[in-house]
Enzyme design. Structure first.
Site, PDB file in Angstrom:
ATOM      1  N   ARG A   1       2.234   9.394   5.154  1.00 32.95           N
ATOM      2  CA  ARG A   1       0.960   8.985   5.731  1.00 32.95           C
ATOM      3  C   ARG A   1       0.774   9.640   7.099  1.00 32.95           C
ATOM      4  NH1 ARG A   1       1.610   2.563   4.679  1.00 32.95           N
ATOM      5  NH2 ARG A   1       3.748   3.140   5.222  1.00 32.95           N
TER       6      ARG A   1
ATOM      7  N   ASN B   1       7.402  -0.221  -2.236  1.00 32.66           N
ATOM      8  CA  ASN B   1       7.410  -1.653  -1.917  1.00 32.66           C
ATOM      9  C   ASN B   1       8.280  -2.459  -2.888  1.00 32.66           C
ATOM     10  OD1 ASN B   1       5.714  -0.992   0.162  1.00 32.66           O
ATOM     11  ND2 ASN B   1       3.889  -1.936  -0.693  1.00 32.66           N
TER      12      ASN B   1
END
Length: 395
Positions: free
Chosen positions: A249, A117
């Site tokens: 993920r 991020n």
């Protein structure tokens, strides 16, 4: 004209400026010191529930003005962990309460630090800019400590994990997702290219930067995916040992990922005097982007009944609509082997249309991208300059 330093000091105190800030007031470069690179983390802190946060925002959390760069830089130093890296998803402009400050101080020894991020490399550059206009040694020290963190985190093969020190699970993979890898590379390139904000970097450190950068570039080229016998693009994450596409993920499968690949190719296209290997890499990716574009398709967001997911309040939904006037678009994932547009859900099941994805993931993830168009638009000029005997696409 002779300046009375004593009177200047009194005036600065009355106005609330430090000596460093006064120096910076007369430097036009301060206008370019932006917190925009932190926006992804800011959005996460305010809008996505995360029980792992060190601190959470209070109601109507006040913020420093964008021009309060020394206060923002002080926040950045506050959040910097003992190993030189940063945790993700906080607002560097937040005016923290005393309780929030103490909690951050108390967790400096927890080395849960990351490039995810747009974290760490953005903090390093911000500190470099503020040091350049203030000459406050604390900012220089924090910046150099951050650069050392990048050196420490790099794998022997040249790649970088999402988190360092290494943790269990997919965060050990070499990560292009959310700009991690290319953010580091662009930062190192600034130093190599003599960005004036890094004029303080000594010869020894710059040599280490150059070595890390060259290893990182070599690793990028080694990770480019060969699918069905042809060189294509890259995955969001690659195994740190085999360099092959890897799961992250549960909804992020090994695949050809056009969004992240676009940033890689734009970076490669920015290099002067590219060698044959880099030229081949760029042209192969351009050919893949041209072949994988989708026409007559647009993603439409619309209001839908509100519900509470585990992660956030959901009030919208997305659907794919046919639109003959729509510009070319690409899906985020293309299946390895078949090269079909690919979707996934939190159960890791492969899906082949957005409509099959659960609403929480359908609205909460960027399944389509226009990013490859930036590459296709830049390609003719790049090709004319660096590869005049070839033309993968014609426009």
């Amino acid at each position: 004209m002779k300046i009375d330093l004593k009177k200047l000091a009194i005036l600065s105190a009355l106005l609330g400026f430090t000596g460093f800030e006064l120096q910076a007031q007369n430097n036009t470069d301060v206008n370019s010191i932006s917190t925009k690179p932190f926006q992804d983390g800011v959005n996460h802190w305010y809008h996505i529930k995360d029980e792992g946060n060190i601190v959470n925002p209070v109601e109507n959390q006040p913020q420093y003005a964008e021009s309060d760069y020394t206060k923002i830089a002080d926040n950045i130093l506050l959040f910097q962990r003992n190993n030189g890296g940063w945790p993700k998803n906080y607002d560097m402009r937040a005016i923290l309460t005393p309780e929030q400050v103490q909690k951050v101080i108390d967790t400096k020894g927890i080395l849960h630090t990351t490039f995810d991020n747009e974290t760490t490399y953005t903090h390093i550059y911000y500190l470099a800019q503020v040091y350049t206009v203030t000459k406050n040694e604390a900012y220089k020290k924090g910046c150099l400590k951050g650069i050392d963190f990048i050196f420490d985190a790099q794998y022997g093969n040249g790649g970088w994990p999402q988190y360092f020190p290494l943790e269990k699970g997919y965060s050990r993979h070499i990560t292009f997702n959310d700009g991690a890898y290319m953010g580091i590379m662009n930062l190192l390139k600034k130093i190599i290219d003599n960005d004036p904000n890094f004029a303080f970097i000594d010869t020894k450190t710059k040599s280490k930067v150059t070595k890390a950068y060259e290893k990182g570039l070599d690793c990028i080229l080694k990770m480019q995916i060969v699918d069905n016998g042809k060189l294509t693009a890259w995955c969001q994450q690659h195994d740190e040992i085999t360099l092959l596409p890897a799961w992250a993920r549960k909804f992020e499968p090994p695949s050809i990922c056009n969004g992240e690949s676009s940033d890689i190719v734009l970076f490669l296209m920015s290099l002067d005097n590219p060698n044959e290997k880099i030229i081949k890499s760029i042209e192969s990716a351009v050919q893949w982007f041209a072949a994988s574009q989708i026409h007559n398709t647009r993603v439409e967001t619309f209001d839908a009944p509100q519900f509470e997911s585990k992660y956030k309040t959901v009030t919208k939904d997305n659907r794919v609509v046919n639109d003959p006037a729509a510009p070319p678009i690409w899906t985020r994932y293309y299946e390895l082997g078949t090269e079909r547009p690919l979707f996934c859900d939190r159960d890791s099941k492969y899906l082949y249309s957005l409509a099959e994805v659960s609403r929480e993931r359908r609205i909460g993830y960027a399944w389509y991208t226009y990013s490859p168009q930036k590459v296709l638009d830049k390609y003719p000029k790049w090709q004319k300059k660096w590869a005049p005997t070839t033309a993968i696409i014609k426009q």
